[in-house]
Scaffold this motif. Structure first.
Motif, short mmCIF file in Angstrom:
data_model
loop_
_atom_site.label_atom_id
_atom_site.label_comp_id
_atom_site.label_asym_id
_atom_site.label_seq_id
_atom_site.Cartn_x
_atom_site.Cartn_y
_atom_site.Cartn_z
N UNK A 117 1.00 -1.72 -0.12
CA UNK A 117 0.17 -0.08 0.24
C UNK A 117 0.64 1.46 -0.26
N UNK A 118 1.79 1.14 1.08
CA UNK A 118 2.85 2.46 1.34
C UNK A 118 3.67 2.48 -0.40
N UNK A 119 4.32 1.25 -1.70
CA UNK A 119 4.77 1.35 -2.71
C UNK A 119 4.01 2.11 -3.56
N UNK A 120 2.84 1.50 -3.23
CA UNK A 120 1.90 2.28 -4.97
C UNK A 120 1.62 3.56 -4.10
N UNK A 121 1.12 4.44 -2.18
CA UNK A 121 0.86 5.58 -2.91
C UNK A 121 2.16 6.41 -3.38
N UNK A 122 2.85 5.93 -2.96
CA UNK A 122 4.52 6.39 -2.83
C UNK A 122 4.82 6.93 -4.91
N UNK A 123 4.07 6.18 -5.08
CA UNK A 123 4.36 6.31 -6.53
C UNK A 123 3.47 7.15 -7.05
N UNK A 124 2.55 7.01 -6.42
CA UNK A 124 1.23 7.80 -6.71
C UNK A 124 1.43 9.52 -6.96
N UNK A 125 2.16 9.84 -5.88
CA UNK A 125 3.23 10.85 -5.39
C UNK A 125 3.88 11.28 -6.51
N UNK A 126 4.84 10.45 -6.85
CA UNK A 126 5.44 10.26 -7.61
C UNK A 126 5.33 11.25 -8.75
N UNK A 127 4.80 10.06 -9.35
CA UNK A 127 4.22 10.41 -10.52
C UNK A 127 3.19 11.40 -10.65
N UNK A 128 2.73 12.15 -9.45
CA UNK A 128 1.86 13.81 -9.47
C UNK A 128 2.84 14.50 -9.70
N UNK A 129 4.34 14.73 -8.83
CA UNK A 129 5.21 15.41 -8.93
C UNK A 129 6.11 15.39 -9.92
N UNK A 130 5.61 14.98 -10.63
CA UNK A 130 7.08 14.84 -11.86
C UNK A 130 6.15 14.64 -12.80
N UNK A 131 5.04 14.82 -12.97
CA UNK A 131 4.01 14.83 -14.22
C UNK A 131 4.76 12.90 -14.64
N UNK A 132 4.17 12.37 -13.92
CA UNK A 132 4.61 11.33 -14.73
C UNK A 132 5.51 10.62 -15.63
N UNK A 133 6.94 11.16 -14.75
CA UNK A 133 8.25 10.86 -15.98
C UNK A 133 8.42 10.09 -14.82
N UNK A 134 8.14 10.16 -13.40
CA UNK A 134 9.11 9.09 -12.43
C UNK A 134 9.10 7.91 -12.77
N UNK A 135 7.75 7.39 -13.20
CA UNK A 135 7.63 6.47 -13.21
C UNK A 135 8.94 5.05 -13.75
N UNK A 136 9.35 5.52 -15.28
CA UNK A 136 10.49 4.77 -15.57
C UNK A 136 11.93 5.22 -15.36
#
Length: 365
Positions: free
Chosen positions: A202-221
């Motif tokens: 759950x924590x990992x999923x929420x962190x990834x959402x936060x990263x995507x929001x802050x980086x405009x979707x560029x943090x995933x890759x």
């Protein structure tokens, strides 16, 4: 997420007594009892008792169905000891299918090695000891493997007529590293506004959402993302927006706007009134309106100018009023000195001879 610690569980089922009529080792074995249970050496220390019910068992059964390898049954927990004593950990049997029954969790497809089967039939080994994990509330969360043993340390409920759970063989349950990890997880739950029961996934999923929001979707890759830098960037954007406030010199106040609206309304009304005056004056002069109609025409013009314009556009002009040089009054010496402008207009509309009407009026007078 509670730290999961492996414990040794030994259900002292007499394997030789539950074998089939041909004296073979059993292929169905009970692994864990239903309900709550404790070790007679005082474990567990973290909770009141261990717990296993149908809901928890369903999780274990699902995990077994998803495994690509079968669970191992070793001798005397050598799978746990081999890392320390360097000795091999041969298998005594294998299983892969779990089943929940009223009195506990069972393995229903056990395959014994010839050596283990012979020792079971000869009663050289008589008890089973499953290794399982549990959370801080004592709920059984996972099954690791099972051992043949002759050293059980717990008694199950009397009506089950078996003993459960042996001594702990693994490393201490709480280490400094584990404590630090639990603290980190608690802090992440607080930071992400997650409930107390949120898991690491759950924590990992929420962190990834936060990263995507802050980086405009560029943090995933990205291989790694500097959250501190991302937060800093967002704060700079917020500060820039806050600094870019509205310049009062570029806009008018509400009071000024209202005054302008009132002026426009007044000018519009003045222009409207002038248009009504012009229409009515022209209509009175050419006979399209009678004097008695003026008040009605003005009221209509104020409310609905297009309707007044339409009426006057189709109203017939009264020739007697528009062509006479005496503005509708009889000339001097006429036989109809008593007829006024309105009477003459009526005579014109109905085709009556003004002299005849005057004569009639004169006779009546």
């Amino acid at each position: 997420m509670a730290h999961l610690t492996p414990f040794i569980a030994a259900l002292t089922v007499d394997l030789s007594q539950i074998g089939n009529a041909d004296g073979e080792a059993p292929c169905v074995i009970k692994l864990l009892p239903a309900g709550t249970f404790r070790a007679r050496d005082g474990r567990p220390a973290e909770c009141a008792a261990w717990t296993l019910d149908g809901v928890l068992a369903a999780i274990l059964i699902t995990a077994a169905d998803q495994r690509e390898t079968r669970y191992v049954i070793d001798y005397e927990h050598q799978t746990l000891r081999s890392e320390h004593n360097g000795q091999p950990a041969p298998a005594s049997g294998w299983f892969g299918v779990l089943e929940w029954r009223e009195d506990g969790l069972y393995a229903t497809d056990v395959e014994w090695t010839d050596k283990a089967a012979a020792m079971i039939v000869a009663k050289e080994y008589r008890y089973l000891s499953p290794v399982f994990t549990y959370d801080k509330q004592g709920r059984v969360t996972g099954l690791l493997h099972v051992a043949l043993t002759n050293n059980p340390a717990l008694d199950e409920l009397p009506e089950l007529q078996v003993a459960v759970l042996s001594r702990l063989i693994s490393t201490p349950s709480t280490t400094q590293e584990d404590s630090e990890m639990d603290e980190l997880i608690e802090q992440l739950r607080w930071l992400l506004n997650l409930p107390v029961g949120a898991t690491a996934d759950d924590i990992k999923t929420q962190l990834q959402k936060l990263i995507d929001q802050l980086s405009n979707g560029k943090g995933t890759a990205a291989a790694s993302v500097d959250l501190v830098s991302l937060f800093g960037t967002q704060q700079q954007r917020i500060a820039a927006l806050s600094a870019n406030q509205v310049d009062p010199a570029r806009f008018v106040s509400v009071e000024t706007m209202r005054a302008l609206q009132e002026q426009v309304a007044a000018l519009t009304a003045q222009q409207h009134g002038r248009a009504v005056d012009e229409l009515i004056t022209a209509a009175l002069s050419d006979g399209r309106l009678l004097a008695v109609q003026e008040s009605w025409a003005r009221d209509l013009g104020k409310k609905d100018l297009p309707t007044l314009q339409g009426y006057l556009a189709t109203a017939p002009a009264i020739a007697a009023l528009s062509t006479t040089q005496t503005q509708g009054n009889p000339p001097a010496g006429s036989v109809t000195p008593t007829l006024d402008a309105d009477t003459l207009a009526v005579c014109s509309m109905f085709g009556n001879d003004p002299d005849a009407v005057a004569a009639v009026l004169k006779e009546k007078a």
